[in-house]
Design a protein around this motif. Structure first.
Motif, short mmCIF file in Angstrom:
data_model
loop_
_atom_site.label_atom_id
_atom_site.label_comp_id
_atom_site.label_asym_id
_atom_site.label_seq_id
_atom_site.Cartn_x
_atom_site.Cartn_y
_atom_site.Cartn_z
N TYR A 191 0.85 -1.19 0.00
CA TYR A 191 0.00 0.00 0.00
C TYR A 191 0.88 1.24 0.00
CZ TYR A 191 -3.43 -3.32 1.96
OH TYR A 191 -4.25 -4.39 2.18
N SER A 192 0.37 2.27 -0.64
CA SER A 192 1.02 3.58 -0.61
C SER A 192 -0.04 4.62 -0.28
CB SER A 192 1.68 3.89 -1.96
OG SER A 192 2.14 5.22 -2.02
N PHE A 193 0.23 5.47 0.70
CA PHE A 193 -0.71 6.50 1.11
C PHE A 193 0.00 7.86 1.07
CE2 PHE A 193 -1.49 2.60 3.52
CZ PHE A 193 -2.79 2.30 3.14
N HIS A 194 -0.59 8.80 0.37
CA HIS A 194 -0.08 10.16 0.34
C HIS A 194 -1.12 11.06 0.99
CE1 HIS A 194 2.99 9.54 -3.16
NE2 HIS A 194 3.14 8.71 -2.17
N LEU A 195 -0.74 11.68 2.10
CA LEU A 195 -1.62 12.57 2.85
C LEU A 195 -1.13 14.00 2.72
CD1 LEU A 195 -1.89 10.39 6.04
CD2 LEU A 195 -3.88 11.15 4.75
N LYS A 196 -2.02 14.92 2.35
CA LYS A 196 -1.63 16.32 2.29
C LYS A 196 -1.40 16.83 3.70
CE LYS A 196 -4.02 17.60 -2.00
NZ LYS A 196 -5.04 18.48 -2.60
N PRO A 197 -0.37 17.70 3.92
CA PRO A 197 0.44 18.30 2.87
C PRO A 197 1.68 17.51 2.48
CG PRO A 197 0.90 19.35 4.97
CD PRO A 197 -0.18 18.33 5.24
N ASP A 198 2.34 16.85 3.43
CA ASP A 198 3.64 16.23 3.12
C ASP A 198 3.86 14.93 3.89
OD1 ASP A 198 4.83 18.04 1.24
OD2 ASP A 198 5.14 19.46 2.88
N ILE A 199 2.89 14.03 3.87
CA ILE A 199 3.04 12.77 4.59
C ILE A 199 2.89 11.62 3.61
CG2 ILE A 199 2.14 11.32 6.45
CD1 ILE A 199 0.91 13.85 7.67
N HIS A 200 3.89 10.72 3.62
CA HIS A 200 3.87 9.55 2.75
C HIS A 200 4.04 8.30 3.62
CE1 HIS A 200 4.37 12.47 -0.46
NE2 HIS A 200 5.46 12.90 0.14
N ILE A 201 3.16 7.34 3.43
CA ILE A 201 3.21 6.09 4.20
C ILE A 201 3.24 4.93 3.23
CG2 ILE A 201 2.04 4.65 5.92
CD1 ILE A 201 0.58 7.25 6.84
N TYR A 202 4.20 4.01 3.46
CA TYR A 202 4.33 2.82 2.62
C TYR A 202 4.21 1.59 3.51
CZ TYR A 202 6.59 6.51 -0.10
OH TYR A 202 6.87 7.71 -0.72
N VAL A 203 3.42 0.63 3.10
CA VAL A 203 3.23 -0.60 3.86
C VAL A 203 3.49 -1.80 2.97
CG1 VAL A 203 1.60 -2.05 5.13
CG2 VAL A 203 1.54 0.44 5.43
N LEU A 204 4.51 -2.56 3.30
CA LEU A 204 4.77 -3.83 2.63
C LEU A 204 3.91 -4.89 3.31
CD1 LEU A 204 6.40 -5.54 0.60
CD2 LEU A 204 8.08 -5.90 2.41
N ILE A 205 3.09 -5.59 2.54
CA ILE A 205 2.12 -6.52 3.09
C ILE A 205 2.76 -7.89 3.31
CG2 ILE A 205 -0.09 -7.66 2.69
CD1 ILE A 205 -0.81 -5.29 0.85
N GLY A 206 2.74 -8.36 4.56
CA GLY A 206 3.22 -9.69 4.90
C GLY A 206 2.05 -10.64 5.04
#
Length: 340
Positions: A191-206
């Motif tokens: 998963y990739s989540f981009h939240l305004k203004p400057d937050i990026h979250i990446y989740v590798l799924i196990g």
């Protein structure tokens, strides 16, 4: 040197030492070269970028400790990763089939006025494995509910959140992103989540857990939590310092942002602490001799905090197979770094 940087458009800080000084822009703490002697970076304006990394069972690299040493949160529960007046980030750690005695990353919940008082919740609750076992919600409304899709995307009505599901290359996020579950190369469901203004979250799924990379700028004002206080001082991110600030213990579920999640809470056996082990030293003390010997030999290809985390992971699982891929990927990354 400082005055010249301030007078130059785009210059955010300076790196100085050894009689020299260089201006820097787009300062990102996780991508800085290791300093030595009197070499250090000073941020003069704007707010630097950084990464908080949660991988394995789980090991945490704070914003101010991009190269370690890592923090270990071995007891299941929900923890404050970031606590501030504008943003809160909570993480859930719990037991898994592979790591039955040391908690792994199971979810992340985000909320606060920085994201217009919205709430994002990502959590593994099972019973299916991988994407099928994850539930995702925005303001308590589920998205990515159709688990038959191999790729998907979703954007909130106001555009604050842009979410993507599909096969991605975790090596593009962070050198530790593949830790224990990501193999050595290739794309993997994530998963990739981009939240305004400057937050990026990446989740590798196990299979029943995940690895999580949180990338963002330092918040205005103060911030703290298991991701550290982002003050460019790695020493006060030590677990003992966090304990003194009251930030190392799990929080009451009633106070948790996971109340905005959808689906059931994880089973009791996932979230109930076991009597033993509860610390890294416990894990090492109770590690089968053959596993410890094999892990020490296998993880020797790594360096520093990554080597230590590798051995701990193998001992926690009582199986060196869980770290073989991580060792290969980590050693390759270190070779590339040396050659560059």
């Amino acid at each position: 040197c400082r005055d010249k940087c301030i007078a130059t458009d785009g210059c955010e800080g300076v790196v100085f030492g050894g009689g020299q000084c260089f201006g820097r822009r787009d300062i990102h703490t996780s991508k800085c070269e290791t300093g030595g002697g009197d070499i250090r970076t000073e941020v003069l304006r704007t707010l630097p970028w950084g990464m908080c990394v949660m991988v394995g069972d789980p090991h945490i690299l704070t914003f101010d400790r991009p190269l370690g040493p890592m923090l270990d949160a071995l007891v299941p529960g929900e923890y404050r990763m970031i606590e501030s007046s504008s943003l809160e980030v909570h993480a859930r750690f719990g037991y898994t089939e592979r790591f039955p005695e040391a908690a792994s990353w199971l979810g992340l919940a985000v909320g606060g006025k920085l994201i217009d008082d919205h709430h994002l919740a990502v959590s593994y609750v099972g019973p299916g494995q991988g994407h099928a076992g994850f539930r995702l919600a925005w303001d308590h409304k589920e998205f990515f509910a159709d688990k038959t899709k191999k790729a998907d995307s979703w954007t909130s009505d106001d555009g604050v959140l842009k979410a993507t599901y599909g096969e991605m290359d975790p090596s593009e996020w962070h050198r530790e992103a593949r830790h224990t579950i990501g193999g050595t190369s290739g794309k993997i469901p994530a998963y990739s989540f981009h939240l305004k203004p400057d937050i990026h979250i990446y989740v590798l799924i196990g299979p029943d857990n995940g690895n999580c990379i949180l990338e963002m700028r330092k918040l205005p004002g103060s911030q703290d939590g298991l991701c550290g206080n982002f003050n460019c001082d790695p020493d006060d991110d030590a677990m003992a310092a966090l304990e003194k600030r009251g930030l190392a213990a799990a929080i009451d579920p009633a106070e948790s942002l996971f109340k905005f999640a959808v689906g059931p809470r994880p089973p009791a056996n996932v979230m109930t602490p076991v009597k033993h082990p509860v610390s890294t030293s416990d894990i090492m003390d109770n590690c089968p001799a053959t596993v410890k010997a094999q892990a020490s030999k296998l993880c020797a290809a790594l360096e520093g905090a990554e080597k230590r985390a590798c051995i701990v992971d193998a001992c926690a699982a009582k199986d060196v197979s869980v770290v073989k891929a991580s060792v290969a990927a980590g050693a390759l990354e270190q070779d590339v770094s040396r050659n560059n």
